[in-house]
Write a protein that holds these residues in place. Structure first.
Motif, PDB file in Angstrom:
ATOM      1  N   LYS A   1       0.888  -1.275   0.070  1.00 39.15           N
ATOM      2  CA  LYS A   1      -0.095  -0.181  -0.097  1.00 39.15           C
ATOM      3  C   LYS A   1       0.724   1.397  -0.099  1.00 39.15           C
ATOM      4  CE  LYS A   1      -4.072  -1.832   2.159  1.00 39.15           C
ATOM      5  NZ  LYS A   1      -5.041  -1.995   3.289  1.00 39.15           N
TER       6      LYS A   1
ATOM      7  N   ARG B   1       0.991   4.193  -2.884  1.00 40.15           N
ATOM      8  CA  ARG B   1       0.896   5.703  -2.724  1.00 40.15           C
ATOM      9  C   ARG B   1       1.979   6.284  -3.164  1.00 40.15           C
ATOM     10  NH1 ARG B   1      -1.395   4.179   2.225  1.00 40.15           N
ATOM     11  NH2 ARG B   1       0.684   4.150   3.443  1.00 40.15           N
TER      12      ARG B   1
ATOM     13  N   ILE C   1       1.983   6.625  -7.267  1.00 42.21           N
ATOM     14  CA  ILE C   1       0.946   7.391  -7.667  1.00 42.21           C
ATOM     15  C   ILE C   1       1.675   8.821  -7.508  1.00 42.21           C
ATOM     16  CG2 ILE C   1      -1.236   8.797  -7.313  1.00 42.21           C
ATOM     17  CD1 ILE C   1      -1.997   5.593  -6.723  1.00 42.21           C
ATOM     18  N   ASP C   2       2.147   9.137  -6.177  1.00 38.84           N
ATOM     19  CA  ASP C   2       2.576  10.655  -5.796  1.00 38.84           C
ATOM     20  C   ASP C   2       3.860  11.011  -6.824  1.00 38.84           C
ATOM     21  OD1 ASP C   2       0.698  10.845  -4.081  1.00 38.84           O
ATOM     22  OD2 ASP C   2       1.780  10.469  -2.357  1.00 38.84           O
TER      23      ASP C   2
ATOM     24  N   LYS D   1      -4.925  15.285  -8.207  1.00 40.67           N
ATOM     25  CA  LYS D   1      -4.274  14.375  -7.210  1.00 40.67           C
ATOM     26  C   LYS D   1      -5.382  13.841  -6.300  1.00 40.67           C
ATOM     27  CE  LYS D   1      -0.569  14.162  -3.850  1.00 40.67           C
ATOM     28  NZ  LYS D   1       0.619  14.737  -3.249  1.00 40.67           N
ATOM     29  N   GLN D   2      -6.328  14.700  -6.287  1.00 41.49           N
ATOM     30  CA  GLN D   2      -7.659  14.248  -5.364  1.00 41.49           C
ATOM     31  C   GLN D   2      -8.129  13.173  -5.850  1.00 41.49           C
ATOM     32  OE1 GLN D   2     -10.262  17.426  -4.234  1.00 41.49           O
ATOM     33  NE2 GLN D   2     -11.914  15.901  -3.526  1.00 41.49           N
ATOM     34  N   GLU D   3      -8.492  13.398  -7.132  1.00 41.84           N
ATOM     35  CA  GLU D   3      -9.195  12.249  -8.035  1.00 41.84           C
ATOM     36  C   GLU D   3      -8.506  10.858  -7.946  1.00 41.84           C
ATOM     37  OE1 GLU D   3     -11.381  13.097 -11.395  1.00 41.84           O
ATOM     38  OE2 GLU D   3     -12.147  14.906 -10.651  1.00 41.84           O
TER      39      GLU D   3
ATOM     40  N   THR E   1      -6.149   9.983  -6.053  1.00 37.23           N
ATOM     41  CA  THR E   1      -6.305   9.180  -4.434  1.00 37.23           C
ATOM     42  C   THR E   1      -7.582   8.651  -4.294  1.00 37.23           C
ATOM     43  OG1 THR E   1      -4.820  10.950  -3.674  1.00 37.23           O
ATOM     44  CG2 THR E   1      -6.010   9.647  -2.082  1.00 37.23           C
ATOM     45  N   GLU E   2      -8.416   8.944  -4.728  1.00 36.72           N
ATOM     46  CA  GLU E   2     -10.046   8.434  -4.519  1.00 36.72           C
ATOM     47  C   GLU E   2     -10.106   7.139  -5.311  1.00 36.72           C
ATOM     48  OE1 GLU E   2     -12.840  11.456  -5.697  1.00 36.72           O
ATOM     49  OE2 GLU E   2     -12.432  12.556  -3.747  1.00 36.72           O
TER      50      GLU E   2
ATOM     51  N   ALA F   1      -7.647   5.352  -6.187  1.00 39.62           N
ATOM     52  CA  ALA F   1      -6.722   4.331  -5.575  1.00 39.62           C
ATOM     53  C   ALA F   1      -7.156   3.615  -4.311  1.00 39.62           C
ATOM     54  CB  ALA F   1      -5.464   4.987  -5.075  1.00 39.62           C
ATOM     55  N   ASN F   2      -8.224   4.088  -3.897  1.00 41.14           N
ATOM     56  CA  ASN F   2      -8.829   3.482  -2.739  1.00 41.14           C
ATOM     57  C   ASN F   2      -9.089   1.931  -2.986  1.00 41.14           C
ATOM     58  OD1 ASN F   2      -8.773   5.662  -1.154  1.00 41.14           O
ATOM     59  ND2 ASN F   2     -10.986   6.388  -1.453  1.00 41.14           N
TER      60      ASN F   2
ATOM     61  N   VAL G   1      -5.868   4.061 -12.474  1.00 39.71           N
ATOM     62  CA  VAL G   1      -5.380   5.175 -11.887  1.00 39.71           C
ATOM     63  C   VAL G   1      -4.268   5.845 -12.772  1.00 39.71           C
ATOM     64  CG1 VAL G   1      -3.994   6.172 -10.005  1.00 39.71           C
ATOM     65  CG2 VAL G   1      -5.556   4.355  -9.324  1.00 39.71           C
TER      66      VAL G   1
END
Length: 332
Positions: free
Chosen positions: A22, A26, A29-30, A52-54, A56-57, A59-60, A71
């Protein structure tokens, strides 16, 4: 007593492993977002806070980098990059802006593998197919360029009335051997450029291809014939892309030259590779190709004469695009 201990050890290993993956998700993605924000050709057009917000969502629930496809496709779509890709070990993720239908004739010819084809046609018109040429070393670039130039020289030794360059099967790869291989048809010096943060010129000089001062391929020509005024028809199709499109750019502004066929694939961006981790990397569009006069091409290249008919690679005399090319060349 050992079984509970083994079970506990297994559970601890699973928890640590899952937590590590996990964290890796992250990180990937970052880091991808950071690289895109700094280097993407379209970075200035993107709302990065929203992206970045979308991302992250989206990637849940993702627990493994192998599940990052949705993603990464979203991120490439955000920067309008259908030429780039994200790689994790043996997996690759990219975004397709549109799906070009590949005809049976193209697919069947692709299955035979990339190959240069040359032939003298009616009315002493020469035909030369320039296929995709994979990336490799300078030695490999030079070998491919030599093979192409040898084929061109054999045709030029027949003093043709005109020349058909067939790029319908050219989906890209390395542009260096393609451009150097047809140097007899082009002026020496600058023939194009990459328009990125630092402009880079494509140069033909002393039987070599250079980007700025870096020599990327060299040949020993088998002929000295210059054919810079020879009438040329370049055949294009929906699968003509990337370096195949850069090759076309070097002919922009050349006299007695037209494009005939269908609109190209539109992979006109400059790609650069970025290493993200030991297991992950990405290719990203960082600029565009331009011709020798600095005209930038940001979209697919449209033919001067549009013909969207069936391709007959095994029967060139009855290929509708070849026949139309011969008709145009006869008038020159």
């Amino acid at each position: 007593m050992r079984r509970p201990a083994l079970l506990l050890s297994f559970l601890l290993f699973f928890i640590i492993s899952s937590y590590g993956q996990k964290n890796e998700v992250r990180f990937l993605i970052d880091t991808t977002i950071s690289i895109m924000r700094e280097n993407s050709v379209n970075a200035s057009k993107v709302d990065w806070v929203k992206v970045k917000q979308e991302a992250t969502e989206k990637a849940n629930g993702i627990e493994s980098p192998y599940q990052l496809g949705p993603v990464m496709r979203y991120l490439f779509q955000s920067v309008d990059d259908f030429h780039g890709s994200f790689f994790y070990n043996d997996s690759a993720f990219n975004w397709q802006k549109q799906v070009n239908i590949v005809s049976d004739s193209i697919m069947n010819e692709w299955k035979k593998g990339p190959a240069i084809r040359k032939k003298m046609l009616e009315e002493n018109i020469a035909y030369l197919r320039i296929p995709s040429m994979p990336a490799g070393s300078i030695a490999e670039f030079s070998q491919k360029a030599q093979e192409l130039n040898d084929s061109l020289c054999q045709l030029l030794n027949n003093s043709p009335k005109g020349l058909i360059l067939d790029l319908r099967l050219n989906g890209g790869g390395a542009m260096h051997p393609m451009i150097l291989g047809v140097q007899n048809l082009l002026p020496s010096g600058k023939v194009g450029e990459f328009q990125i943060k630092k402009k880079e010129d494509w140069l033909l000089n002393n039987n070599s291809f250079l980007i700025d001062t870096a020599v990327l391929a060299t040949i020993v020509p088998k002929c000295i014939k210059q054919a810079r005024q020879l009438p040329i028809v370049i055949l294009t199709g929906a699968q003509t892309g990337s370096s195949g499109e850069f090759l076309i750019m070097t002919f922009k502004g050349r006299p007695n030259t037209i494009l005939l066929g269908a609109t190209t694939a539109g992979y006109v961006t400059v790609n650069n590779g970025f290493q993200i981790s030991d297991s992950a990397a990405m290719n990203l569009s960082i600029g565009y190709g331009a011709d020798r006069n600095g005209t930038v091409y940001t979209e697919a290249l449209k033919p001067d004469i549009f013909i969207d008919g069936p391709d007959s690679f095994n029967d060139l005399a009855n290929d509708v695009k070849v026949k139309a090319a011969i008709k145009w060349l006869k008038k020159q």
